[in-house]
Scaffold this motif. Structure first.
Motif, PDB file in Angstrom:
ATOM      1  N   VAL A  24      38.061  58.521 -35.263  1.00  0.00           N
ATOM      2  CA  VAL A  24      38.398  57.262 -34.590  1.00  0.00           C
ATOM      3  C   VAL A  24      39.870  56.927 -34.806  1.00  0.00           C
ATOM      4  O   VAL A  24      40.584  56.559 -33.864  1.00  0.00           O
ATOM      5  CB  VAL A  24      37.487  56.108 -35.086  1.00  0.00           C
ATOM      6  N   ARG A  25      40.360  57.052 -36.049  1.00  0.00           N
ATOM      7  CA  ARG A  25      41.776  56.765 -36.323  1.00  0.00           C
ATOM      8  C   ARG A  25      42.691  57.700 -35.540  1.00  0.00           C
ATOM      9  O   ARG A  25      43.707  57.279 -34.990  1.00  0.00           O
ATOM     10  CB  ARG A  25      42.070  56.892 -37.818  1.00  0.00           C
ATOM     11  N   ASP A  26      42.341  58.987 -35.496  1.00  0.00           N
ATOM     12  CA  ASP A  26      43.180  59.956 -34.785  1.00  0.00           C
ATOM     13  C   ASP A  26      43.192  59.724 -33.278  1.00  0.00           C
ATOM     14  O   ASP A  26      44.189  59.995 -32.614  1.00  0.00           O
ATOM     15  CB  ASP A  26      42.710  61.382 -35.068  1.00  0.00           C
ATOM     16  N   ALA A  27      42.086  59.218 -32.733  1.00  0.00           N
ATOM     17  CA  ALA A  27      41.983  59.034 -31.287  1.00  0.00           C
ATOM     18  C   ALA A  27      42.440  57.649 -30.829  1.00  0.00           C
ATOM     19  O   ALA A  27      42.583  57.423 -29.629  1.00  0.00           O
ATOM     20  CB  ALA A  27      40.540  59.259 -30.831  1.00  0.00           C
ATOM     21  N   THR A  28      42.688  56.744 -31.761  1.00  0.00           N
ATOM     22  CA  THR A  28      43.106  55.398 -31.395  1.00  0.00           C
ATOM     23  C   THR A  28      44.546  55.418 -30.885  1.00  0.00           C
ATOM     24  O   THR A  28      45.445  55.888 -31.577  1.00  0.00           O
ATOM     25  CB  THR A  28      42.993  54.443 -32.600  1.00  0.00           C
ATOM     26  N   PRO A  29      44.775  54.914 -29.672  1.00  0.00           N
ATOM     27  CA  PRO A  29      46.127  54.938 -29.101  1.00  0.00           C
ATOM     28  C   PRO A  29      47.035  53.897 -29.752  1.00  0.00           C
ATOM     29  O   PRO A  29      46.577  52.897 -30.289  1.00  0.00           O
ATOM     30  CB  PRO A  29      45.894  54.608 -27.630  1.00  0.00           C
ATOM     31  N   LEU A  30      48.318  54.161 -29.705  1.00  0.00           N
ATOM     32  CA  LEU A  30      49.310  53.248 -30.267  1.00  0.00           C
ATOM     33  C   LEU A  30      49.999  52.464 -29.160  1.00  0.00           C
ATOM     34  O   LEU A  30      50.135  52.937 -28.039  1.00  0.00           O
ATOM     35  CB  LEU A  30      50.360  54.032 -31.054  1.00  0.00           C
ATOM     36  N   GLY A  31      50.448  51.283 -29.481  1.00  0.00           N
ATOM     37  CA  GLY A  31      51.307  50.501 -28.596  1.00  0.00           C
ATOM     38  C   GLY A  31      50.759  50.160 -27.234  1.00  0.00           C
ATOM     39  O   GLY A  31      51.490  50.243 -26.249  1.00  0.00           O
ATOM     40  N   GLY A  32      49.516  49.768 -27.130  1.00  0.00           N
ATOM     41  CA  GLY A  32      48.969  49.302 -25.862  1.00  0.00           C
ATOM     42  C   GLY A  32      48.641  50.393 -24.854  1.00  0.00           C
ATOM     43  O   GLY A  32      48.393  50.104 -23.690  1.00  0.00           O
ATOM     44  N   ARG A  33      48.665  51.634 -25.279  1.00  0.00           N
ATOM     45  CA  ARG A  33      48.295  52.733 -24.378  1.00  0.00           C
ATOM     46  C   ARG A  33      46.798  52.694 -24.122  1.00  0.00           C
ATOM     47  O   ARG A  33      46.036  52.192 -24.943  1.00  0.00           O
ATOM     48  CB  ARG A  33      48.685  54.072 -24.993  1.00  0.00           C
TER      49      ARG A  33
END
Length: 91
Positions: A24-33
């Motif tokens: 889940v952490r690895d697949a979570t997008p950053l910055g509103g993506r």
């Protein structure tokens, strides 16, 4: 079910929970993506976490662990006192 079997199942559940959390952490997008996971996949992950948690509670109950108290491998509780700090009034 023996204690050894319960311990093995607990190890499996703990590893599954940690691995699923890492995914889940690895697949979570950053910055509103946009999230690469579908809503159904996200719900299934939440369901998996809930099932793992429920089973861990069942196993703890079978072994007689009290959920309100921490478990220590050596079986000894730490010797400590709880202190309450009260802020003095300004009077």
């Amino acid at each position: 079910m023996s204690t050894e079997e319960l311990s093995k199942e607990q190890q499996i559940l703990r590893l599954m929970r940690k691995t699923l959390g890492s995914v889940v952490r690895d697949a979570t997008p950053l910055g509103g993506r946009p999230n690469p996971l579908k809503d159904t996949t996200i719900q299934e992950i939440k369901d998996c976490f809930a099932l793992i948690s429920d089973r861990e509670k069942e196993l703890a109950g079978q072994l007689g662990f009290d959920q309100a108290k921490p478990y220590y491998k050596d079986g000894e509780q730490p010797n400590s006192n709880v202190l309450n700090f009260v802020k003095p009034s300004k009077e």
